[in-house]
Structures are given as structure tokens and as C-alpha cells.
Design a protein around this motif. Structure first.
Motif, short mmCIF file in Angstrom:
data_model
loop_
_atom_site.label_atom_id
_atom_site.label_comp_id
_atom_site.label_asym_id
_atom_site.label_seq_id
_atom_site.Cartn_x
_atom_site.Cartn_y
_atom_site.Cartn_z
N LEU A 318 103.05 -30.19 -20.13
CA LEU A 318 103.66 -30.91 -21.24
C LEU A 318 102.62 -31.75 -22.00
N VAL A 319 101.72 -32.38 -21.25
CA VAL A 319 100.71 -33.24 -21.86
C VAL A 319 99.53 -32.41 -22.36
N GLY A 320 99.11 -31.41 -21.59
CA GLY A 320 97.95 -30.60 -21.95
C GLY A 320 96.67 -31.07 -21.29
N ARG A 321 96.79 -32.02 -20.36
CA ARG A 321 95.65 -32.56 -19.62
C ARG A 321 96.02 -32.69 -18.15
N THR A 322 94.99 -32.75 -17.30
CA THR A 322 95.22 -33.01 -15.88
C THR A 322 95.57 -34.47 -15.69
N LYS A 323 96.39 -34.75 -14.70
CA LYS A 323 96.85 -36.12 -14.49
C LYS A 323 95.78 -36.98 -13.84
N GLY A 324 94.96 -36.40 -12.98
CA GLY A 324 93.94 -37.17 -12.29
C GLY A 324 92.74 -37.47 -13.16
N GLU A 325 91.98 -36.44 -13.51
CA GLU A 325 90.75 -36.60 -14.28
C GLU A 325 91.04 -36.88 -15.75
N GLY A 326 92.12 -36.33 -16.26
CA GLY A 326 92.40 -36.45 -17.70
C GLY A 326 91.71 -35.37 -18.50
N ALA A 327 91.23 -34.33 -17.83
CA ALA A 327 90.54 -33.23 -18.52
C ALA A 327 91.54 -32.32 -19.22
N PRO A 328 91.15 -31.72 -20.34
CA PRO A 328 92.04 -30.75 -20.98
C PRO A 328 92.25 -29.55 -20.06
N LEU A 329 93.41 -28.91 -20.15
CA LEU A 329 93.72 -27.79 -19.26
C LEU A 329 92.82 -26.58 -19.53
N SER A 330 92.06 -26.64 -20.63
CA SER A 330 91.11 -25.57 -20.90
C SER A 330 89.84 -25.73 -20.08
N GLY A 332 86.80 -28.58 -17.90
CA GLY A 332 85.83 -29.63 -18.15
C GLY A 332 86.25 -30.95 -17.57
N THR A 333 85.79 -32.04 -18.20
CA THR A 333 86.10 -33.40 -17.77
C THR A 333 86.92 -34.09 -18.85
N GLU A 334 87.23 -35.35 -18.63
CA GLU A 334 88.03 -36.09 -19.61
C GLU A 334 87.43 -36.03 -21.00
N SER A 335 86.12 -36.13 -21.10
CA SER A 335 85.46 -36.19 -22.40
C SER A 335 85.22 -34.82 -23.03
N THR A 336 85.53 -33.74 -22.31
CA THR A 336 85.36 -32.39 -22.85
C THR A 336 86.37 -32.12 -23.96
N ALA A 337 85.90 -31.57 -25.07
CA ALA A 337 86.80 -31.25 -26.17
C ALA A 337 87.76 -30.14 -25.75
N PRO A 338 89.04 -30.25 -26.06
CA PRO A 338 90.00 -29.18 -25.72
C PRO A 338 89.65 -27.88 -26.43
N ASP A 339 89.78 -26.79 -25.70
CA ASP A 339 89.58 -25.45 -26.28
C ASP A 339 90.94 -24.80 -26.45
N PHE A 340 91.46 -24.85 -27.65
CA PHE A 340 92.81 -24.37 -27.89
C PHE A 340 92.88 -22.85 -27.99
N GLU A 341 91.73 -22.19 -27.97
CA GLU A 341 91.71 -20.73 -28.00
C GLU A 341 91.64 -20.14 -26.60
#
Length: 445
Positions: A318-330, A332-341
């Protein structure tokens, strides 16, 4: 609710808001220490969800005693409380100006507020004599609950609502209608809005942020007292545990859904981004608002009980990020830019098409960014025993259209099932105040 560039569950210069922070004479007070472990004067039932707020109070851009002792200049090119490192506590108030007040009376009120705010932000009482130094047969000039407390990083930010220029009946009470910013209009109705009049609108607003809840409450209490007979409190909101960072020196906090919030918020150090997305430019209309911004306030109730029954994997989708690290589901880490492709093994996007992160991202909104300063709130429970809790969303932007663009994009947000927007307001925030001026002085000249 929004991600990096908007408002909500994953979103997001010191020198230009004055001369920065300087230590007040006193360190971490007993009241300040107690404020780290509860809502204090706010009276909010924080519970386990307040853990992030507790941590932020101790480990923000300024730590512990330093945070409590910080004092920010009230005067500067821009008002403090926008790019200032987000404090841990909030008391926000909207006021209605009395129908009996004229233009001269309004200017006098703003002048009195300015004088008091300049003192309060330095840890002083509203005037000399204050709570105990005046006559025994007259009410004290200061209410006194902040006696012995340091400035606690207090900032006070003022804004003007659309109804200050023309009231609900279309009356130009103060001769300001011709000077109303064209963009300063009540926000349009958004899908899912369930707004309550008692949490909406206002002629004036005051945002008090501090690292001690009693200091923030003291500020609003005394400004309300100064306004007696001239302006009345329409509604107010207490907040704790900031839900965004406004400085690269601050760590990312969590909201009441348990997710990191404000990962890519516009930061004070991003001078070019502030000029493009936050500050009203000299060439913008009207000229009197140059150096200011537009403030959007939204009270967003979270359906906590339903959310707490959602599986972890579904929460993350629902959020599109991991709950622990905060990384995008694509990845990386929290600061990694989301890859929507990016796609998974089945060919489906790793970040779902209705995920909050995707819909709130700048790439989905024509590059729009905003500076967020939201706070968690817990206002007890309702008649059914459910937590009355959520996000008090605050954003500053160069134009209200930036907020409108993102909010319309979020109409398809899967998180909407767990959110209810119950309050809304918009204000024009004048530029900074020079010594000897009152807030918004250029509007009246």
C-alpha cells in the motif's frame, strides 16, 4: 498523507530565516525532560506510537539539552518555522477576527502579536514584568507556565486566510480585497473529504513549534490572550513526533502507521529547490507576499484499528516502501530513488500502480515538490472507543496549485481506505519581519 515530494506516509536556509539558533541561558529543563516522555501540556495519549517522537526529541538536528536550549531569531528574510529544523512539538491555532475590529485595530493586533512573538522565541515573557512582576491587583501580563523554561527552539509563524481579505458574506472588512493573492482561495473539495466546519478555515493562523510542549502551548495561550476582544480561537491542534525532516542533519521520523515519513522532503540546505518550490518570488503576484509562502493545513484521521489488522506485506504494498528500512519496493535503501519501471517475476510492477509512493512522487505530478512540517496527533478516543489519531499535515509551497496537483493524484491511492480528511485550511504566509516592523506590514502599505 504522501511520499517524498508530497504529504503523508513517506514524503518530504537556516541563514535566511534569521541568524539561526543560539543557546539560551538554561539547559534541559525538568519540564522539557518530561516532555520527551509524553504529550505533557498537550494531554494526548501517545502510547507506544509515541516512541518515534520521543527519539526525535532526543536525537534531532539538535540533541537533548541543546535542542531544549536553542533560540531562533524571530526576524529575518523569511519567517522562522518553515525551513527551521523541525521541532518535536506543535500547537497550531486558527483565529477569526472580530466583526467589530477595523483596519487600524487589525494592524494593532498584528503589532502586539509581533512584539510578543519576538520575545517568546527568545525564552522571555510576553512583556517586562510578566507573570509576577506587575501589580497585585491586576491580571499578570504573562500566564506564567513557562517561567524557568528555556526557549526550547520555539518558532512562531503567522499566516493570513482568504476570509481576512473578503469574509464569507463577501464583505471587505479591512479594505484588503484588492490585495488578496489570486491563488489564495479555499481549497477545492477532494475525493474522500469528510471535512468538519469546526476544523476548517480561519482568518489568521499561528503555528508554534518547540521541543517542549509547554513552551508551544504557552505561546498560543498568550497570543490568544493578547487577542481577546479582537480575535477568537476558531480551532487548534496539538501535535507530537514530527512526521518530516526539514534539515539533512535530522533523521527520518515515523508516522502512526509505523512507516518512515519525509524521506525526500525539501530540506533547508536545498537553496535552489526552496526558491523553485517554496518561496514566493519577487516576480510573483502579489508583490507584498515576496519571500513568503502558502501554508496548507489538513487534519487527516487514520483508521488505526483497521490498519493494525493488515498483514505486513500488504502494508508495504500500500505504501510502496519497506516498513523497517524505508526502502522503495524496487530495491535499495531508504535514500534510493524508486524505480517505477521495475517488475517482479510475474511481470507486475514491484511498486504497485496504486501505491502511495508512486502517486505522490514528483515524477507523477509534473515535478511538483513541497516542504512538509506535519505532526502526529492523538486526541483521545471517539464514542466507539476508537483512537482519534492521525496526521496533522502541514506543507509550505510557492503556489497552492502544487498541493492541489498532488492531492488529486492521490485520489487513486490505495491508502485512502485507511484515511479520512476531516479538517482543511489554507493561508498566505508573509515574508520575514524586520526589527521595528509587524508581521505582514507590506500588505497594509
Amino acid at each position: 498523507m504522501a511520499d517524498a515530494t508530497a504529504h503523508g506516509t513517506g514524503a518530504e536556509g537556516p541563514g535566511t530565516e534569521g541568524s539561526g539558533a543560539s543557546p539560551a541561558p538554561e539547559g534541559l529543563s525538568r519540564r522539557g525532560l518530561l516532555g520527551l516522555f509524553g504529550a505533557g501540556a498537550a494531554g494526548a495519549v501517545v502510547g507506544a506510537a509515541g516512541g518515534a517522537g520521543v527519539a526525535m526529541a532526543a536525537t534531532g538536528a539538535l540533541g537533548g539539552a541543546e535542542a531544549s536550549a536553542a533560540a531562533y531569531d524571530f526576524h529575518g528574510v523569511h519567517q522562522a518555522g518553515i525551513t527551521t529544523p523541525a521541532q518535536d512539538r506543535l500547537h497550531f491555532a486558527a483565529f477569526d477576527v472580530s466583526d467589530t475590529l477595523d483596519r487600524t485595530g487589525l494592524v494593532e493586533l498584528l503589532t502586539d502579536w509581533t512584539d510578543a512573538a519576538a520575545r517568546l522565541t527568545q525564552g522571555l515573557e510576553v512583556e517586562d514584568g510578566g507573570a509576577v512582576g506587575g501589580s497585585d491587583v491586576a491580571p499578570p501580563a504573562d500566564t506564567g507556565e513557562a517561567l524557568g523554561l528555556p526557549a526550547a527552539g520555539l518558532t512562531i509563524t503567522f499566516g493570513f486566510g482568504p476570509t481576512l481579505f473578503t469574509d464569507a458574506a463577501g464583505v471587505d472588512r479591512f479594505g484588503l480585497a484588492a490585495r488578496r493573492p489570486p491563488a489564495l482561495e479555499a481549497l477545492p473539495r477532494f475525493q474522500g473529504d469528510a471535512l468538519k466546519p469546526e476544523w476548517t478555515g480561519g482568518d489568521l493562523c499561528v503555528q508554534a513549534c518547540a521541543d517542549d510542549p509547554q513552551v508551544a502551548v504557552h505561546a498560543i495561550r498568550n497570543l490568544s490572550r493578547i487577542a481577546f476582544g479582537r480575535a477568537s480561537l476558531r480551532w487548534s491542534q496539538l501535535g507530537f513526533g514530527r512526521t518530516s525532516s526539514t534539515s539533512t542533519a535530522q533523521s527520518t521520523p515515523r508516522n502512526l502507521f509505523g512507516f518512515k515519513d519525509g524521506t525526500a522532503n525539501v530540506k533547508a540546505e536545498e537553496r535552489e529547490a526552496l526558491a523553485e518550490h517554496v518561496w514566493v518570488d519577487d516576480g510573483d503576484e502579489p508583490a507584498w507576499l515576496a519571500g513568503g509562502s502558502y501554508l496548507v493545513a489538513r487534519k487527516i484521521r487514520m483508521v488505526i484499528e483497521s490498519w493494525d489488522r493488515v498483514q505486513l506485506g500488504e502494508q508495504e504494498r500500500l505504501v510502496g516502501r519497506t516498513k523497517g528500512e524505508g526502502a522503495p519496493l524496487s530495491g535499495g535503501t531508504e535514500s534510493t530513488a524508486p524505480d517505477f519501471e521495475a517488475e517482479g517475476a510475474t511481470g507486475a510492477p514491484l511498486i504497485p500502480t496504486d501505491a502511495h509512493v508512486r502517486l505522490a512522487h514528483a515524477s507523477a505530478n509534473g515535478g511538483v515538490r513541497m516542504l512538509r512540517r506535519g505532526y502526529n496527533f492523538v486526541d483521545g478516543n471517539d464514542e466507539l472507543g476508537r483512537l482519534d489519531a492521525g496526521l496533522f499535515f502541514l506543507s509550505f509551497q510557492r503556489s497552492p496549485e502544487q498541493f492541489v496537483t498532488v492531492q488529486r493524484s492521490l485520489a487513486a491511492d490505495a491508502l485512502n481506505e485507511y484515511l479520512k480528511h476531516v479538517g482543511s485550511a489554507i493561508f498566505a504566509v508573509p515574508g520575514g519581519i524586520r526589527p521595528g516592523e509587524h508581521v505582514g506590514q507590506a500588505l497594509f502599505t
